[in-house]
Design a protein around this motif. Structure first.
Motif, PDB file in Angstrom:
ATOM      1  N   VAL A   1       0.941  -1.195   0.162  1.00 53.15           N
ATOM      2  CA  VAL A   1       0.049   0.035  -0.130  1.00 53.15           C
ATOM      3  C   VAL A   1       0.865   1.137  -0.183  1.00 53.15           C
ATOM      4  CG1 VAL A   1      -1.647   1.465   1.320  1.00 53.15           C
ATOM      5  CG2 VAL A   1      -1.869  -1.094   1.138  1.00 53.15           C
ATOM      6  N   TRP A   2       1.922   1.242   0.755  1.00 51.94           N
ATOM      7  CA  TRP A   2       2.864   2.243   0.788  1.00 51.94           C
ATOM      8  C   TRP A   2       3.567   2.352  -0.599  1.00 51.94           C
ATOM      9  CZ3 TRP A   2       4.318   5.781   4.494  1.00 51.94           C
ATOM     10  CH2 TRP A   2       5.392   6.935   4.055  1.00 51.94           C
ATOM     11  N   LEU A   3       3.708   1.727  -1.395  1.00 57.15           N
ATOM     12  CA  LEU A   3       4.475   1.527  -2.514  1.00 57.15           C
ATOM     13  C   LEU A   3       3.387   2.321  -3.535  1.00 57.15           C
ATOM     14  CD1 LEU A   3       6.479  -1.229  -3.123  1.00 57.15           C
ATOM     15  CD2 LEU A   3       7.552   0.888  -2.732  1.00 57.15           C
ATOM     16  N   ALA A   4       2.350   1.721  -3.489  1.00 59.02           N
ATOM     17  CA  ALA A   4       1.271   2.392  -4.587  1.00 59.02           C
ATOM     18  C   ALA A   4       0.755   3.798  -4.306  1.00 59.02           C
ATOM     19  CB  ALA A   4       0.047   1.586  -4.313  1.00 59.02           C
ATOM     20  N   VAL A   5       0.699   4.131  -3.066  1.00 59.65           N
ATOM     21  CA  VAL A   5       0.081   5.338  -2.636  1.00 59.65           C
ATOM     22  C   VAL A   5       1.291   6.485  -2.533  1.00 59.65           C
ATOM     23  CG1 VAL A   5      -1.253   6.762  -0.909  1.00 59.65           C
ATOM     24  CG2 VAL A   5      -1.871   4.427  -1.549  1.00 59.65           C
ATOM     25  N   VAL A   6       2.344   6.038  -1.487  1.00 62.59           N
ATOM     26  CA  VAL A   6       3.214   7.104  -1.605  1.00 62.59           C
ATOM     27  C   VAL A   6       4.288   7.042  -2.556  1.00 62.59           C
ATOM     28  CG1 VAL A   6       5.168   7.643   0.073  1.00 62.59           C
ATOM     29  CG2 VAL A   6       2.926   7.010   0.902  1.00 62.59           C
ATOM     30  N   GLY A   7       4.423   5.915  -3.046  1.00 64.27           N
ATOM     31  CA  GLY A   7       5.605   5.796  -4.230  1.00 64.27           C
ATOM     32  C   GLY A   7       4.874   6.103  -5.484  1.00 64.27           C
ATOM     33  N   SER A   8       3.733   6.126  -5.769  1.00 68.21           N
ATOM     34  CA  SER A   8       3.119   6.412  -7.175  1.00 68.21           C
ATOM     35  C   SER A   8       1.902   7.292  -7.348  1.00 68.21           C
ATOM     36  CB  SER A   8       2.638   5.022  -7.706  1.00 68.21           C
ATOM     37  OG  SER A   8       3.932   4.351  -8.073  1.00 68.21           O
ATOM     38  N   LEU A   9       0.750   6.992  -6.536  1.00 70.21           N
ATOM     39  CA  LEU A   9      -0.457   7.723  -6.640  1.00 70.21           C
ATOM     40  C   LEU A   9      -0.104   9.278  -6.396  1.00 70.21           C
ATOM     41  CD1 LEU A   9      -3.613   7.641  -6.815  1.00 70.21           C
ATOM     42  CD2 LEU A   9      -3.681   7.179  -4.537  1.00 70.21           C
ATOM     43  N   LEU A  10       0.425   9.538  -5.178  1.00 68.36           N
ATOM     44  CA  LEU A  10       0.635  10.735  -4.728  1.00 68.36           C
ATOM     45  C   LEU A  10       1.659  11.577  -5.348  1.00 68.36           C
ATOM     46  CD1 LEU A  10       0.119  10.567  -1.049  1.00 68.36           C
ATOM     47  CD2 LEU A  10      -1.444  11.361  -2.717  1.00 68.36           C
ATOM     48  N   PRO A  11       3.090  11.070  -5.681  1.00 70.00           N
ATOM     49  CA  PRO A  11       4.036  11.892  -6.373  1.00 70.00           C
ATOM     50  C   PRO A  11       3.923  11.898  -7.950  1.00 70.00           C
ATOM     51  CG  PRO A  11       4.949   9.554  -5.661  1.00 70.00           C
ATOM     52  CD  PRO A  11       3.448   9.738  -5.404  1.00 70.00           C
TER      53      PRO A  11
END
Length: 310
Positions: A217-227
């Motif tokens: 979840v961290w990779l998907a959200v903080v690593g991609s969705l937001l940045p």
């Protein structure tokens, strides 16, 4: 009157710099939370769900020539770098792979000259070399083992992402399409490009515990969705060579997290490399002559205030 645009550029630069800072957490999350042996699956999970969420949120699909362009950019910016960096990471020490990726500013400068007609200055090339040296001092430690295939994969990763940055700058975005939708196109295309390779080469991981699920979840959200929406916004607003220096923050952040959270030590040489890499990032964002102007002004002020004794 020039100060307002400059302040605006500084704000965009600061916002865009948060992207490689967030990417720098990937190393810690991957090593401490994710199951080993599924790097390509991790790449798909990082890219595809985020892309689909952004597509659903914006309800905007590529049209006309942008169907092909978004696919090309998705492979260059997302899919291919993920696959090649994972290959390099398996064949090389992580520090060596990171250092190879630090040649990206120099590759971007060369491609910007060919595709955009932007001639790099000696100052930019010099700071590009300084950034490579700084990251090298941070991450290269112990005995080094160089696998030719791993070196080639690391350099290819830097090359394809450099091409993605320059082509993103050259093509821009379609009229009326924001950075969020633009990021959704590319994350989806990159994730779909990786999906068959991941399923063929690795398959799906078994039962995941809460720790691994949280890491994904961290990779998907903080690593991609937001940045990524922020990243593509920054590429559209900032000079392309200046943007290419910002990813040097990632290995610096990864090193700092290892120091603070994993008990890793920082040698004096690594501290010097940390300072050199950050100096290269900052210097690359300054307009030509900024440092020279700042040196002149202090010299004038004392001259007007020193008592003459008369």
């Amino acid at each position: 009157m020039a100060s307002a645009p400059r302040r605006g550029t500084a704000a965009v630069t600061a916002l865009t710099a948060t992207v490689p800072i967030s990417w720098g957490t990937t190393y810690l999350v991957t090593s401490q939370y994710l199951p080993p042996g599924f790097p390509l699956v991790s790449g798909v999970i990082r890219a595809l769900p985020a892309g689909l969420v952004l597509l659903a949120a914006t309800r905007t699909l590529p049209h006309g020539p942008w169907r092909l362009r978004s696919a090309v950019l998705g492979v260059l910016n997302i899919g291919a770098p993920f696959a090649l960096l994972f290959a390099a990471a398996y064949r090389l020490p992580g520090g060596v792979a990171s250092t190879l990726f630090a040649v990206q500013p120099l590759l971007v400068a060369a491609l910007a000259l060919l595709l955009l007609g932007e001639r790099p200055t000696g100052r930019q090339l010099g700071w590009g070399l300084a950034g490579v040296a700084g990251v090298g001092l941070i991450v290269l430690r112990g005995r080094l083992a160089f696998d030719p295939a791993g070196v080639l994969a690391g350099l290819a990763a830097a090359g394809v992402m450099a091409g993605g940055i320059v082509l993103t700058k050259r093509w821009g975005r379609p009229a009326g399409v924001g950075a969020t939708a633009f990021a959704g196109w590319q994350l989806t295309a990159g994730g779909l490009a990786l999906l068959p390779l991941a399923l063929t080469a690795e398959g799906l991981p078994g039962g995941l515990d809460a720790r691994a699920a949280g890491g994904y979840v961290w990779l998907a959200v903080v690593g991609s969705l937001l940045p990524y929406p922020i990243w593509f916004h920054g590429i559209g607003r900032l000079p392309v060579v200046a943007v290419s220096f910002l990813p040097l923050l990632s290995p610096a952040v990864a090193t700092l997290l290892g120091l603070l959270l994993l008990g890793e030590s920082l040698t004096p040489w690594q501290g010097a490399g940390f300072a050199l890499a950050l100096s290269a990032v900052v210097a690359a964002q300054l307009p030509p002559g900024a440092l020279r102007i700042r040196r002149r002004n202090p010299a004038r002020t004392p001259a007007a205030t020193v008592p003459t004794g008369e």
